[in-house]
Write a protein that holds these residues in place. Structure first.
Motif, mmCIF file in Angstrom:
data_model
loop_
_atom_site.group_PDB
_atom_site.id
_atom_site.type_symbol
_atom_site.label_atom_id
_atom_site.label_comp_id
_atom_site.label_asym_id
_atom_site.label_seq_id
_atom_site.Cartn_x
_atom_site.Cartn_y
_atom_site.Cartn_z
ATOM 1 N N ASP A 2 36.980 52.794 23.191
ATOM 2 C CA ASP A 2 36.089 51.643 23.329
ATOM 3 C C ASP A 2 35.858 50.935 21.997
ATOM 4 O O ASP A 2 34.882 50.222 21.826
ATOM 5 C CB ASP A 2 34.744 52.095 23.905
ATOM 6 C CG ASP A 2 34.004 50.950 24.591
ATOM 7 O OD1 ASP A 2 34.683 50.051 25.109
ATOM 8 O OD2 ASP A 2 32.756 50.963 24.601
ATOM 9 N N THR A 3 36.759 51.155 21.043
ATOM 10 C CA THR A 3 36.612 50.483 19.756
ATOM 11 C C THR A 3 37.215 49.083 19.821
ATOM 12 O O THR A 3 38.147 48.819 20.588
ATOM 13 C CB THR A 3 37.329 51.270 18.638
ATOM 14 O OG1 THR A 3 38.704 51.424 18.987
ATOM 15 C CG2 THR A 3 36.688 52.648 18.479
ATOM 16 N N LEU A 10 47.301 49.664 35.620
ATOM 17 C CA LEU A 10 46.031 50.373 35.510
ATOM 18 C C LEU A 10 44.912 49.411 35.147
ATOM 19 O O LEU A 10 43.794 49.501 35.670
ATOM 20 C CB LEU A 10 46.157 51.478 34.450
ATOM 21 C CG LEU A 10 45.140 52.630 34.510
ATOM 22 C CD1 LEU A 10 45.234 53.371 35.829
ATOM 23 C CD2 LEU A 10 45.358 53.587 33.347
ATOM 24 N N GLY A 11 45.225 48.462 34.269
ATOM 25 C CA GLY A 11 44.218 47.481 33.880
ATOM 26 C C GLY A 11 43.803 46.595 35.033
ATOM 27 O O GLY A 11 42.607 46.306 35.222
ATOM 28 N N ARG A 12 44.782 46.137 35.828
ATOM 29 C CA ARG A 12 44.455 45.287 36.983
ATOM 30 C C ARG A 12 43.574 46.041 37.977
ATOM 31 O O ARG A 12 42.680 45.466 38.599
ATOM 32 C CB ARG A 12 45.741 44.818 37.668
ATOM 33 C CG ARG A 12 46.477 43.734 36.910
ATOM 34 C CD ARG A 12 47.506 43.048 37.808
ATOM 35 N NE ARG A 12 48.484 44.001 38.315
ATOM 36 C CZ ARG A 12 49.636 44.278 37.706
ATOM 37 N NH1 ARG A 12 49.930 43.688 36.547
ATOM 38 N NH2 ARG A 12 50.487 45.142 38.232
ATOM 39 N N SER A 36 39.826 48.064 30.274
ATOM 40 C CA SER A 36 40.730 48.479 31.344
ATOM 41 C C SER A 36 42.099 48.879 30.820
ATOM 42 O O SER A 36 42.811 49.637 31.474
ATOM 43 C CB SER A 36 40.871 47.348 32.374
ATOM 44 O OG SER A 36 41.428 46.192 31.764
ATOM 45 N N ARG A 37 42.483 48.382 29.641
ATOM 46 C CA ARG A 37 43.782 48.735 29.076
ATOM 47 C C ARG A 37 43.671 49.763 27.949
ATOM 48 O O ARG A 37 44.631 49.980 27.210
ATOM 49 C CB ARG A 37 44.485 47.481 28.557
ATOM 50 C CG ARG A 37 44.863 46.518 29.672
ATOM 51 C CD ARG A 37 45.786 45.436 29.177
ATOM 52 N NE ARG A 37 46.152 44.505 30.256
ATOM 53 C CZ ARG A 37 46.981 43.478 30.118
ATOM 54 N NH1 ARG A 37 47.545 43.253 28.927
ATOM 55 N NH2 ARG A 37 47.255 42.682 31.131
ATOM 56 N N TRP A 92 35.821 45.867 35.209
ATOM 57 C CA TRP A 92 35.962 46.177 33.791
ATOM 58 C C TRP A 92 36.536 44.963 33.058
ATOM 59 O O TRP A 92 37.274 44.151 33.634
ATOM 60 C CB TRP A 92 36.892 47.370 33.579
ATOM 61 C CG TRP A 92 36.301 48.692 33.979
ATOM 62 C CD1 TRP A 92 35.260 48.902 34.826
ATOM 63 C CD2 TRP A 92 36.745 49.977 33.551
ATOM 64 N NE1 TRP A 92 35.006 50.243 34.970
ATOM 65 C CE2 TRP A 92 35.904 50.936 34.189
ATOM 66 C CE3 TRP A 92 37.737 50.430 32.701
ATOM 67 C CZ2 TRP A 92 36.050 52.299 34.007
ATOM 68 C CZ3 TRP A 92 37.900 51.793 32.508
ATOM 69 C CH2 TRP A 92 37.056 52.720 33.154
ATOM 70 N N ASP A 93 36.211 44.852 31.758
ATOM 71 C CA ASP A 93 36.817 43.780 30.970
ATOM 72 C C ASP A 93 38.250 44.175 30.599
ATOM 73 O O ASP A 93 38.658 45.325 30.736
ATOM 74 C CB ASP A 93 35.991 43.490 29.720
ATOM 75 C CG ASP A 93 35.824 44.706 28.821
ATOM 76 O OD1 ASP A 93 36.822 45.145 28.234
ATOM 77 O OD2 ASP A 93 34.688 45.223 28.715
#
Length: 556
Positions: free
Chosen positions: A551-552, A516-518, A531-532, A526-527
């Motif tokens: 987003d923390t 999902l992050g990739r 992304s994770r 996304w950074d």
């Protein structure tokens, strides 16, 4: 309606979009083009009602050419935007654009029109074959009758493009001869007389164009046979887009569907229900992806069926008859093989909208085949809002006919893919549709076809949806009772195109965090931390058009 078109696109291997030459690109046309791209189908264009440009608007041939060119360019623009430039452009030179008049019964592509000239033994074009000649009938090509040559720019007296000179002007002359003065069409030797009555003129124009376009009349069939792949060739792509299960090549069902094998396990995707003449029963329209179907007992898998997890939406049914649909008629057959469309009678009792039909173990020659078969994805309508938003409350005029109305609502829900029915907590029955005309058709069928009762309809209510156009200027927060925990939220719009991909199921929350992050890193920049940090999609945890994101920072 759009839902009918989506159901049809699920069962086909190619689509011909028909556009009115005067009206041009309408909203429904744009929705269909986007849906075609989403389904990965080869697209073809047919510009119809060209006779209206001649008879009603009385456009000169040159202006008519620019009108047709504008429609082709508009269609290509929509296809390019919907596919991010990956879809091939349509062009008459590729024989995937046709021009027609349904009222007067003629159609041609550039290749079929070139055959009209070749059939009449026209030797003015030297050694050019019909195929080479057709490639000079569109775009910036000009014919110089004095030099007997084609040019890419106007030369002397040749100021009209070849499509105007060789295609439109002969058609204009035929209509002029039939509807106006007597005239002889040059190069083809046909002589048409002026008619006395307007009705005779219409008939004469249709007969004249039918004779004139006799050689070109097979243009539509040639276009479809050239650009639409066979069921066997299209099976692999169709399965990858529509099948909900893993594409494991070791699975016998997947292998048979990919090869479109008639000897494999039976798998049929039912995508539409058609009612009988009396409205009491339905025939299931489906496409056979694997195996051979014949009257007998089968297993019907509903839209909520999940192998080894949820088998409640599964039933045993008996196929009473198998037929091949032929437009308004059908041909009853004893059996049908993979790659065909079929109408199945007797299996509609447990089908709500769509279903997957497989063979029973006791009737199967392939051990364990039904255990490995997943369902085909239910129909989705992302380009039409995804759901019906017009709601009306119903009640029978005669309260004693409430059971008939309830049964009629059940049948209406089967007949219209985007119709939804529900009973509110107050006990009133509500019906959801997509618009005014759509609801008129649904209510007419409810009153006269499916229930034969008179119903009272409340004023329609339209559900509205809000969206986010910029990042929130204020933070919204909530604290626990002991004041020790605090959640702070902001809202911001998603990147362009991401909501559509979420809604269509191209992105799945069940992917592992790395995958999902990739995806978000490579596709939307996304950074790594963002992304994770995806918690869920919405409005349900696994799908929807929203993302809940942590987003923390690690130190916060």
């Amino acid at each position: 309606f759009h839902d009918e078109s989506v159901a049809a696109l699920r069962a086909v291997d190619g689509a011909v979009i028909v556009v009115d030459a005067i009206e041009g690109i309408m909203m429904h046309t744009e929705l269909l083009l986007k849906q075609i791209v989403a389904e990965g189908l080869p697209a073809m264009l047919c510009i119809s009602k060209i006779d209206r440009l001649i008879v009603e608007l009385k456009l000169p041939p040159r202006d008519a050419y620019y009108k047709l060119l504008s429609i082709v360019e508009s269609v290509n623009k929509i296809l390019a935007e919907a596919s991010y430039g990956r879809y091939p452009a349509l062009s008459p030179l590729k024989d995937n654009v046709a021009f027609s008049s349904a009222q007067h019964g003629w159609l041609f592509t550039l290749s079929s029109f070139a055959k009209v000239y070749a059939e009449n033994n026209d030797d003015d074009f030297g050694s050019l074959t019909a195929k080479e000649f057709s490639q000079r009938l569109w775009g910036d090509w000009y014919w110089d009758p004095e030099m007997q040559k084609f040019h890419k720019s106007p030369q002397g007296c040749c100021t009209d493009r070849t499509f105007v000179s060789f295609c439109l002007e002969p058609i204009y002359k035929v209509y002029t001869a039939c509807l106006g003065e007597q005239e002889k069409v040059k190069k083809f030797g046909y002589l048409f007389e002026k008619c006395a009555a307007s009705s005779e003129c219409e008939t004469s124009a249709a007969a004249a164009m039918s004779k004139f376009m006799e050689t070109a009349s097979c243009g539509l069939v040639d276009m479809i046979s050239k650009h639409v792949p066979s069921p066997e060739a299209a099976a692999k792509g169709k399965i990858s887009r529509c099948y909900s299960g893993p594409l494991d090549e070791s699975s016998l069902a997947v292998q048979s569907m990919t090869n479109c094998s008639s000897k494999g396990p039976l798998v049929v995707h039912v995508c539409k229900l058609y009612s009988s003449h009396d409205g009491n029963s339905f025939d299931a329209f489906g496409r056979i992806y694997s195996g051979t179907i014949s009257p007998g007992r089968v297993k019907v898998l509903g839209e909520a069926f999940v192998p080894d997890e949820d088998d409640e939406d599964m039933a045993i049914a008996t196929i009473e008859a198998v037929a091949i649909p032929r437009g308004r008629t059908r041909s009853n057959v004893s059996r049908a093989t993979a790659g065909n469309w079929v109408l199945l009678r007797g299996v509609d009792a447990t089908i709500a909208k769509s279903a997957t039909i497989v063979a029973l173990r006791e009737d199967s020659t392939h051990e364990g085949e039904e255990d490995s078969v997943h369902i085909f994805k239910p129909l989705r309508y992302p380009f039409a809002g995804g759901e019906s938003v017009v709601k009306v409350a119903l009640e029978p005029l005669n309260p004693a006919e409430l059971p008939k109305m309830v049964e009629g609502l059940r049948r209406v829900s089967k007949a219209y893919p985007m119709v939804r029915t529900r009973v509110e907590e107050s006990g009133e029955h509500v019906l959801f549709g997509t618009g005014e005309l759509y609801m008129d058709c649904v209510l007419y069928d409810l009153r006269h076809v499916y229930a034969d009762v008179e119903v009272k309809v409340a004023d329609p209510v339209v559900a509205f949806r809000e969206t986010v156009i910029e990042t929130s200027s204020l933070k919204c927060f909530a604290e626990t009772a002991n004041k020790r925990n605090k959640l702070t939220f902001i809202a911001e719009p998603l990147e362009e195109g991401l909501a559509e991909r979420l809604e269509s199921g191209q992105v799945k929350a069940k992917w592992d965090k790395r995958k999902l992050g990739r995806f978000f890193q490579s596709q939307y920049g996304w950074d790594l931390l963002s992304s994770r940090s995806v918690w869920a999609f919405g409005d349900s945890p696994t799908c929807g058009t929203n993302i809940l994101l942590d987003d923390t920072l690690p130190g916060e």
